[in-house]
Scaffold this motif. Sequence first.
Motif, mmCIF file in Angstrom:
data_model
loop_
_atom_site.group_PDB
_atom_site.id
_atom_site.type_symbol
_atom_site.label_atom_id
_atom_site.label_comp_id
_atom_site.label_asym_id
_atom_site.label_seq_id
_atom_site.Cartn_x
_atom_site.Cartn_y
_atom_site.Cartn_z
ATOM 1 N N MET A 278 0.830 -1.203 0.000
ATOM 2 C CA MET A 278 0.000 0.000 0.000
ATOM 3 C C MET A 278 0.869 1.260 0.000
ATOM 4 O O MET A 278 0.515 2.265 -0.631
ATOM 5 C CB MET A 278 -0.937 -0.009 1.197
ATOM 6 N N LEU A 288 -6.557 1.533 -7.232
ATOM 7 C CA LEU A 288 -7.020 0.237 -6.746
ATOM 8 C C LEU A 288 -8.521 0.316 -6.516
ATOM 9 O O LEU A 288 -8.992 1.090 -5.676
ATOM 10 C CB LEU A 288 -6.308 -0.134 -5.447
ATOM 11 N N TYR A 306 -9.321 0.858 3.025
ATOM 12 C CA TYR A 306 -8.273 1.883 2.925
ATOM 13 C C TYR A 306 -8.821 3.158 2.286
ATOM 14 O O TYR A 306 -8.267 4.241 2.500
ATOM 15 C CB TYR A 306 -7.094 1.375 2.090
ATOM 16 N N ALA A 307 -9.897 3.043 1.526
ATOM 17 C CA ALA A 307 -10.468 4.212 0.863
ATOM 18 C C ALA A 307 -10.924 5.274 1.851
ATOM 19 O O ALA A 307 -11.044 6.446 1.491
ATOM 20 C CB ALA A 307 -11.647 3.791 -0.016
ATOM 21 N N VAL A 316 -7.488 4.536 -3.624
ATOM 22 C CA VAL A 316 -8.324 3.357 -3.392
ATOM 23 C C VAL A 316 -9.784 3.759 -3.506
ATOM 24 O O VAL A 316 -10.223 4.751 -2.914
ATOM 25 C CB VAL A 316 -8.068 2.728 -2.012
ATOM 26 N N SER A 318 -13.495 2.022 -2.928
ATOM 27 C CA SER A 318 -14.216 0.867 -2.395
ATOM 28 C C SER A 318 -15.607 0.822 -2.984
ATOM 29 O O SER A 318 -16.276 1.844 -3.141
ATOM 30 C CB SER A 318 -14.288 0.949 -0.866
#
Length: 478
Positions: A278, A288, A306-307, A316, A318
Amino acid sequence: MAPQRFREQFGHIQRSMPDVPLAMGPDDSAEFLYEKGVVLVRDGEDAALVEDAVRTYFTETPDLDPEPVRRVSPRANRTGVTRIQVGDPGQGGAEGDPMVGHALRAVRERAGRARRRLVSRNHVIHIAPVNACPGDEPVPAPRADGTNPAPAPGVAHDPDTAVGVLVIDTGLLHDYQSWPQLAHVDGDMAVQETDADGMLKQYVGHGTFIAGVVSAVAPNTNVTVLGTLSDVGAMLESDFGAALFDSVDRHGWPDIISLSAGTTNGGLDGLLGMDAFMAELRQQRTLLVAAAGNNGSSTPFWPAAYASQSAFADSVLSVGALRGDGAYGACFTNHGPWVRVFAPGERLTSSLTGFTTPVPYVYQHSTYDTCRYGFGYACTCQEPSHSGVLSDDGAAAKPDQVMFEGLAHWSGTSFATPVVAGMVADLMVSGGQRDPRAAAQQLLSQVSEFAEVRGADVPALKPSTWSPVPVQAPAASV
């Protein structure tokens, strides 16, 4: 009480990972799977501190044995983590590992409060689980009806301008290119498609299905599907970070990574096994796009969660799942402020396998009489009804068998994720945008539709070629 399907799938995963003793935890809620007798730490000073704290605690505590406490992984590796054995992994059953619990307690008591997590269980990363599996199992779909989302009209594939999408999943079926939408897809082939009886193995078409979704939403993409999770869609956290590094080492950092796997971990600060990856991701331009998981829960699911961290807000994205009509969240979808966007994820239609030769499949899980999350529409928990091999409900009926001849209906945040990955890629192509993170932020800023998920209005992304599936009341029980 732990969900029934979680327990069914636990045994299936354990049999497929015979050299890795597993437990379910953290208690009878059975939120995740992890390696018995082992904890995961960062290498270097953290590992030395944890090893010393656990050995001292075990020495001073009656009935605990400090003898097994030792590092069991190389001290230098790409992920920056190592495993410390804290007990005999052959002891005890599947209902949690007390030695791991004692080790975590030892670090909390003897290492004091730290700015970051020093130690964790070594979790099992698996395909965006509803209790360790997708939202349902695939259902054969008529080839004549085509896919849903349908291919974007008038968009041709141009390898020189196509957006690169790396799908980290289960690999491709041998005849995938017989479906025209997948003609420009490449990557790893599935290690083993069928079992000794010629039956399609569980999850083996997962990566092929996802590639079909991406290619339908965004035809001008160079999609590469990797077989990273070919082993029942599961891998230890300590190995997963290394596998991600291997993926980008082999193929370079793509524009977009579509990842439909993860785990909860009882924490709010991510996965130790993914820390190094990451950190590297932040330095790249790659976006991602990660599945939020299918536990019907607000508990953070990593790496999608992580978003919600400021450090990864732009890198990121999600994704949760909408039900068939797009108006509400699917019964199984995870939810909460850490899920950035929702997209269609129930009964999507894509390519699976068997375009050249029909392949039989035996259902592994039985459906339920009613939705296991308490919803009142005809969700995938209950329809279409079938009996499965792994379900022990006392029924004498044989498990149901179907034949796949090309397309399938399948549900899960696993499949909402490539919808969003495709929409980002399509915007990059149509708008001449070469920065995937900027394209994702632009897409989110242009959201004009919202759906209701557990009482909250959430942003909903729906590709123009997706057709809503009418939602009906469940069929009456016979």
